[in-house]
Design a protein around this motif. Structure first.
Motif, PDB file in Angstrom:
ATOM      1  N   HIS A  13       0.804  -1.219   0.000  1.00 36.27           N
ATOM      2  CA  HIS A  13       0.000   0.000   0.000  1.00 36.27           C
ATOM      3  C   HIS A  13       0.839   1.272   0.000  1.00 36.27           C
ATOM      4  O   HIS A  13       0.305   2.361  -0.142  1.00 36.27           O
ATOM      5  N   HIS A  14       2.149   1.137   0.197  1.00 38.84           N
ATOM      6  CA  HIS A  14       3.034   2.308   0.169  1.00 38.84           C
ATOM      7  C   HIS A  14       4.423   1.843  -0.247  1.00 38.84           C
ATOM      8  O   HIS A  14       4.913   0.819   0.242  1.00 38.84           O
ATOM      9  N   GLU A  15       5.053   2.596  -1.114  1.00 37.28           N
ATOM     10  CA  GLU A  15       6.365   2.178  -1.633  1.00 37.28           C
ATOM     11  C   GLU A  15       7.433   2.089  -0.540  1.00 37.28           C
ATOM     12  O   GLU A  15       8.352   1.267  -0.640  1.00 37.28           O
ATOM     13  N   GLU A  16       7.339   2.927   0.485  1.00 33.84           N
ATOM     14  CA  GLU A  16       8.316   2.820   1.577  1.00 33.84           C
ATOM     15  C   GLU A  16       8.261   1.428   2.183  1.00 33.84           C
ATOM     16  O   GLU A  16       9.298   0.834   2.514  1.00 33.84           O
ATOM     17  N   ALA A  17       7.043   0.890   2.330  1.00 35.33           N
ATOM     18  CA  ALA A  17       6.896  -0.466   2.854  1.00 35.33           C
ATOM     19  C   ALA A  17       7.538  -1.484   1.927  1.00 35.33           C
ATOM     20  O   ALA A  17       8.147  -2.458   2.380  1.00 35.33           O
ATOM     21  N   ALA A  18       7.423  -1.281   0.608  1.00 40.97           N
ATOM     22  CA  ALA A  18       8.047  -2.209  -0.340  1.00 40.97           C
ATOM     23  C   ALA A  18       9.554  -2.268  -0.141  1.00 40.97           C
ATOM     24  O   ALA A  18      10.161  -3.349  -0.184  1.00 40.97           O
ATOM     25  N   ALA A  19      10.178  -1.099   0.056  1.00 40.15           N
ATOM     26  CA  ALA A  19      11.625  -1.075   0.271  1.00 40.15           C
ATOM     27  C   ALA A  19      11.993  -1.727   1.600  1.00 40.15           C
ATOM     28  O   ALA A  19      12.990  -2.450   1.692  1.00 40.15           O
ATOM     29  N   PHE A  20      11.205  -1.476   2.645  1.00 41.94           N
ATOM     30  CA  PHE A  20      11.453  -2.144   3.927  1.00 41.94           C
ATOM     31  C   PHE A  20      11.291  -3.655   3.793  1.00 41.94           C
ATOM     32  O   PHE A  20      12.048  -4.433   4.379  1.00 41.94           O
ATOM     33  N   MET A  21      10.284  -4.081   3.026  1.00 38.88           N
ATOM     34  CA  MET A  21      10.082  -5.515   2.831  1.00 38.88           C
ATOM     35  C   MET A  21      11.266  -6.148   2.108  1.00 38.88           C
ATOM     36  O   MET A  21      11.735  -7.226   2.482  1.00 38.88           O
ATOM     37  N   ALA A  22      11.768  -5.477   1.077  1.00 40.01           N
ATOM     38  CA  ALA A  22      12.942  -6.000   0.370  1.00 40.01           C
ATOM     39  C   ALA A  22      14.137  -6.094   1.307  1.00 40.01           C
ATOM     40  O   ALA A  22      14.905  -7.065   1.265  1.00 40.01           O
ATOM     41  N   THR A  23      14.287  -5.089   2.161  1.00 40.61           N
ATOM     42  CA  THR A  23      15.392  -5.090   3.120  1.00 40.61           C
ATOM     43  C   THR A  23      15.227  -6.207   4.139  1.00 40.61           C
ATOM     44  O   THR A  23      16.177  -6.936   4.454  1.00 40.61           O
ATOM     45  N   GLY A  24      14.020  -6.342   4.686  1.00 37.03           N
ATOM     46  CA  GLY A  24      13.774  -7.406   5.648  1.00 37.03           C
ATOM     47  C   GLY A  24      13.965  -8.781   5.035  1.00 37.03           C
ATOM     48  O   GLY A  24      14.518  -9.692   5.670  1.00 37.03           O
ATOM     49  N   TYR A  25      13.517  -8.951   3.800  1.00 40.61           N
ATOM     50  CA  TYR A  25      13.690 -10.222   3.097  1.00 40.61           C
ATOM     51  C   TYR A  25      15.177 -10.550   2.968  1.00 40.61           C
ATOM     52  O   TYR A  25      15.606 -11.686   3.209  1.00 40.61           O
ATOM     53  N   LEU A  35      13.056   5.613  -0.749  1.00 36.30           N
ATOM     54  CA  LEU A  35      14.377   5.972  -0.227  1.00 36.30           C
ATOM     55  C   LEU A  35      14.607   5.570   1.220  1.00 36.30           C
ATOM     56  O   LEU A  35      15.687   5.085   1.576  1.00 36.30           O
ATOM     57  N   ASN A  36      13.634   5.765   2.093  1.00 33.05           N
ATOM     58  CA  ASN A  36      13.891   5.471   3.503  1.00 33.05           C
ATOM     59  C   ASN A  36      14.228   4.001   3.714  1.00 33.05           C
ATOM     60  O   ASN A  36      15.199   3.661   4.406  1.00 33.05           O
ATOM     61  N   GLY A  37      13.441   3.116   3.106  1.00 31.78           N
ATOM     62  CA  GLY A  37      13.736   1.697   3.226  1.00 31.78           C
ATOM     63  C   GLY A  37      15.050   1.309   2.589  1.00 31.78           C
ATOM     64  O   GLY A  37      15.749   0.410   3.061  1.00 31.78           O
ATOM     65  N   LEU A  38      15.417   2.000   1.502  1.00 29.52           N
ATOM     66  CA  LEU A  38      16.695   1.695   0.854  1.00 29.52           C
ATOM     67  C   LEU A  38      17.877   2.140   1.692  1.00 29.52           C
ATOM     68  O   LEU A  38      18.923   1.477   1.717  1.00 29.52           O
ATOM     69  N   TYR A  39      17.743   3.259   2.379  1.00 38.26           N
ATOM     70  CA  TYR A  39      18.827   3.670   3.269  1.00 38.26           C
ATOM     71  C   TYR A  39      18.990   2.685   4.430  1.00 38.26           C
ATOM     72  O   TYR A  39      20.093   2.488   4.945  1.00 38.26           O
ATOM     73  N   ASP A  40      17.896   2.058   4.840  1.00 34.24           N
ATOM     74  CA  ASP A  40      18.003   1.011   5.850  1.00 34.24           C
ATOM     75  C   ASP A  40      18.877  -0.121   5.343  1.00 34.24           C
ATOM     76  O   ASP A  40      19.742  -0.637   6.062  1.00 34.24           O
ATOM     77  N   ALA A  41      18.678  -0.514   4.081  1.00 32.37           N
ATOM     78  CA  ALA A  41      19.514  -1.558   3.483  1.00 32.37           C
ATOM     79  C   ALA A  41      20.965  -1.111   3.369  1.00 32.37           C
ATOM     80  O   ALA A  41      21.894  -1.875   3.661  1.00 32.37           O
ATOM     81  N   LYS A  42      21.161   0.118   2.931  1.00 36.32           N
ATOM     82  CA  LYS A  42      22.521   0.642   2.762  1.00 36.32           C
ATOM     83  C   LYS A  42      23.286   0.639   4.085  1.00 36.32           C
ATOM     84  O   LYS A  42      24.426   0.154   4.168  1.00 36.32           O
ATOM     85  N   LEU A  43      22.672   1.156   5.134  1.00 34.48           N
ATOM     86  CA  LEU A  43      23.385   1.323   6.398  1.00 34.48           C
ATOM     87  C   LEU A  43      23.537   0.024   7.173  1.00 34.48           C
ATOM     88  O   LEU A  43      24.432  -0.106   8.011  1.00 34.48           O
ATOM     89  N   ASP A  44      22.669  -0.964   6.901  1.00 38.83           N
ATOM     90  CA  ASP A  44      22.814  -2.269   7.553  1.00 38.83           C
ATOM     91  C   ASP A  44      23.469  -3.301   6.643  1.00 38.83           C
ATOM     92  O   ASP A  44      23.546  -4.482   6.980  1.00 38.83           O
ATOM     93  N   HIS A  45      23.914  -2.859   5.459  1.00 42.63           N
ATOM     94  CA  HIS A  45      24.764  -3.673   4.588  1.00 42.63           C
ATOM     95  C   HIS A  45      24.093  -4.978   4.147  1.00 42.63           C
ATOM     96  O   HIS A  45      24.610  -6.076   4.361  1.00 42.63           O
ATOM     97  N   VAL A  46      22.914  -4.843   3.512  1.00 40.38           N
ATOM     98  CA  VAL A  46      22.254  -6.016   2.940  1.00 40.38           C
ATOM     99  C   VAL A  46      21.949  -5.755   1.468  1.00 40.38           C
ATOM    100  O   VAL A  46      21.735  -4.609   1.065  1.00 40.38           O
ATOM    101  N   PRO A  47      21.948  -6.808   0.636  1.00 36.71           N
ATOM    102  CA  PRO A  47      21.775  -6.622  -0.809  1.00 36.71           C
ATOM    103  C   PRO A  47      20.319  -6.394  -1.206  1.00 36.71           C
ATOM    104  O   PRO A  47      19.448  -7.242  -0.956  1.00 36.71           O
ATOM    105  N   VAL A  48      20.051  -5.267  -1.815  1.00 37.84           N
ATOM    106  CA  VAL A  48      18.704  -4.928  -2.290  1.00 37.84           C
ATOM    107  C   VAL A  48      18.819  -4.316  -3.681  1.00 37.84           C
ATOM    108  O   VAL A  48      19.721  -3.513  -3.939  1.00 37.84           O
ATOM    109  N   LEU A  49      17.892  -4.699  -4.560  1.00 40.69           N
ATOM    110  CA  LEU A  49      17.796  -4.104  -5.890  1.00 40.69           C
ATOM    111  C   LEU A  49      16.493  -3.320  -5.973  1.00 40.69           C
ATOM    112  O   LEU A  49      15.411  -3.872  -5.763  1.00 40.69           O
TER     113      LEU A  49
END
Length: 588
Positions: A49-61, A83-97
């Motif tokens: 329902h929101h793109e920020e959630a999509a990025a968080f989901m990719a990061t959590g996955y 962007l917010n979810g992607l920065y979570d991936a960047k700073l916690d060093h996990v692979p996300v596309l």
């Protein structure tokens, strides 16, 4: 039906093992959505329902599986929301596309509707960042993007203009003199061996064997190395401190751990950092250097996968670039087993006392409900292989101190970014990844309200996630941070009426229950855990319970007192809560 470039994109992702894409459609990615539709038997599209959630989901996955997480958003505002979810991936060093749309190439630069050059916007967050301008670039640039995300443990971004998405997959409209050479080998999961140099391991062993008061600090980079961490701790007789993202490295009831570090840590961990003569850091780039030993008073050995992070937080005598599991396995035969266990025994006694203090705060007699109590009940009732996802805020303190990692339990939160609202999207992604496991989102009212629409996503996708809302009707962590600075709180408590998130859960078609009395906590959480679909329990907790650090400094105490003197509006309730806490920790 002609094969389109978006199919080339999706097919190459499949070859890399991608089976799930989290996203929200829009007219800027209709071509990519068609590619997904044509390959819906190979790739699952999770509509959010929101793109920020999509990025968080990719990061959590990515955090939970170790595989690349993929999120998809339309052009303009859709991509911005990632962007917010992607920065979570960047700073916690996990692979996300991240895959985004872009306006047709013919109108770029004209100020067209929603023309946001996302490749420029993503320049800081992405390790690899490219706009596709020719179908012939696919699948080669998909390979580059995925390889880079894995190799650098970060974010890659591909943005595709609308006309490129639907062009024929094999088109090369510019008739290049040097034709693009397509990859000749199928992609493989990228995992470097991480084996350290022998001379570095011998150097590390020499320093560690001389230690009289060793300490280990382990983080999320060692989550896959539990047995090796325990074996080294046993050989060295070393207490083990865990960063919060590394909470699940070893069990919380292990005789070797003193618990966490930092504002959410334990008193034994803080004292160990002050007393240790050798600190062994494994799989962590712990950012809060003020909680580390004073430079010059301790020798430091660090096992770090990324060369640029070795020695970044504290002067390091022996920086070793390696995978944590590989490095510890190579180190173990070189260690001299310690016979004197007095150092370890001292911290085992201190840790037992600390745990008793924390247990005393899990008091069911308190009114309003003490926030420590619901999470203690959750800890008691949850499965031994449960996955907990946690928001940032006071909930992180209660989870750090009252959620016990035992058996196969796992624990995830937004580590270095410390973003709010990640807990629910993480849980949805991890339930997709592990459909047979119990997945629990432990969240605050502030974070949950930001992306609460995703509970409807869980219902629509029949995901049996469990959500426990620690509802203090405030931004609790900020409240206490204001007071520690010496300021009376301001703008951190929500007005009436208080939110009832259980009503939202029921309106979505899930289980929803509101709890206002401690007597109802155990029964209601038990019902939620037993429910065969999505369930939410909204627990009203005491908003005046402070998430105190393990050791309160003189400066913190002085500023706290000044906040009272300057007119803290809820000082009577806060003082009463602090008094009750003190009495209960003394044995009530």
């Amino acid at each position: 039906m002609a094969r389109i470039a978006s199919e080339s994109l999706i097919e190459r992702l499949v070859e890399w093992g991608v089976d799930t894409v989290f996203g929200l459609p829009g007219d800027g990615i209709n071509g990519i959505m068609e590619g997904l539709r044509r390959h819906r038997d190979r790739v699952r599209f999770v509509l959010v329902h929101h793109e920020e959630a999509a990025a968080f989901m990719a990061t959590g996955y990515a955090k939970a599986t170790g595989r690349i997480g993929v999120c998809l958003a339309t052009s303009g505002p859709g991509g911005i929301h990632l962007l917010n979810g992607l920065y979570d991936a960047k700073l916690d060093h996990v692979p996300v596309l991240a895959i985004t749309g872009m306006q047709e190439t013919s109108v770029l630069g004209t100020g067209y509707q929603q023309e946001v050059h996302l490749d420029r916007l993503f320049a800081d967050v992405a390790e690899y960042n490219m706009m596709i301008t020719n179908p012939a670039q696919l699948p080669s640039l998909v390979d580059q993007a995925v390889r880079t995300a894995y190799a650098r443990r970060g974010v890659s971004h591909l943005t595709l203009p609308n006309d490129i998405q639907v062009a024929e997959a094999d088109a090369d409209p510019y008739k290049h003199v040097a034709p693009v050479r397509l990859p000749q080998t199928a992609p493989v999961y990228l995992q470097s061996s991480g084996i350290p140099r022998q001379e570095d391991v011998e150097w590390a062993a020499e320093v560690l064997n001389r230690a009289e008061r060793p300490a280990m600090l382990v983080g999320q980079g060692a989550l896959h190395a539990r047995q090796e961490v325990l074996a080294v701790a046993e050989a060295l007789g070393a207490p083990v401190v865990k960063t919060l993202p590394g909470k699940a490295v070893i069990p919380d009831d292990s005789p070797y751990t003193t618990g966490g570090i930092g504002l959410l840590g334990t008193r034994p961990s803080e004292e160990l950092m002050e007393e240790a003569d050798v600190l062994f850091m494994v799989g962590t780039n712990f950012p809060y250097s003020k909680f580390l030993p004073e430079p010059g008073k301790v020798r430091v050995v660090q096992f770090e996968a990324e060369p640029t992070r070795a020695g970044a937080r504290i002067a390091t005598d022996v920086p070793v670039v390696c995978d944590a599991k590989e490095g510890l396995a190579a180190l173990l035969p070189l260690l001299s087993r310690r016979d004197d266990t007095a150092h370890l025994a001292k911290y085992q006694r201190m840790t037992a006392e600390w745990r008793a203090d924390m247990d005393a705060l899990e008091n069911p007699e308190r009114d309003p409900i003490a926030p420590q109590y619901p999470v203690s009940i959750l800890d008691e009732l949850a499965a031994d292989d449960a996955i907990m996802t946690c928001d940032s805020g006071t909930v992180a303190t209660w989870a750090a101190r009252h959620w016990t990692v035992r058996g196969g339990r796992e624990f995830y939160l937004s580590g270095t970014l410390a973003s709010m609202a990640n807990g629910l999207p993480y849980a949805i992604a991890m339930q997709h990844a592990f459909p047979g496991r119990q997945v629990i989102a432990y969240v605050g009212d502030g974070g949950f309200s930001m992306l609460m629409a995703e509970f409807l996503t869980a219902v629509q996708q029949r995901l049996p996630i469990k959500v426990i809302v620690n509802n203090n009707n405030s931004l609790g962590q900020i409240l206490w941070e204001q007071m520690v600075l010496g300021y009376p709180e301001h703008g951190v408590r929500y007005a009436e009426p208080e939110a009832d998130f259980s009503a939202w859960a029921r309106s979505c078609g899930g289980f929803g229950a509101k709890v206002t009395k401690a007597d109802d906590v155990g029964l209601t959480i038990g019902q939620a855990l037993a429910h065969d679909g999505p369930a939410l329990v909204d627990v009203d907790v005491n908003p005046n319970e402070p998430p105190l650090p393990a050791k309160v400094s003189y400066e913190q105490a002085k500023n706290f007192a000044q906040a009272f003197l300057k007119g803290q509006p809820h000082r009577a309730a806060i003082a009463t809560t602090l008094f009750k806490d003190r009495i209960q920790r003394m044995g009530d």
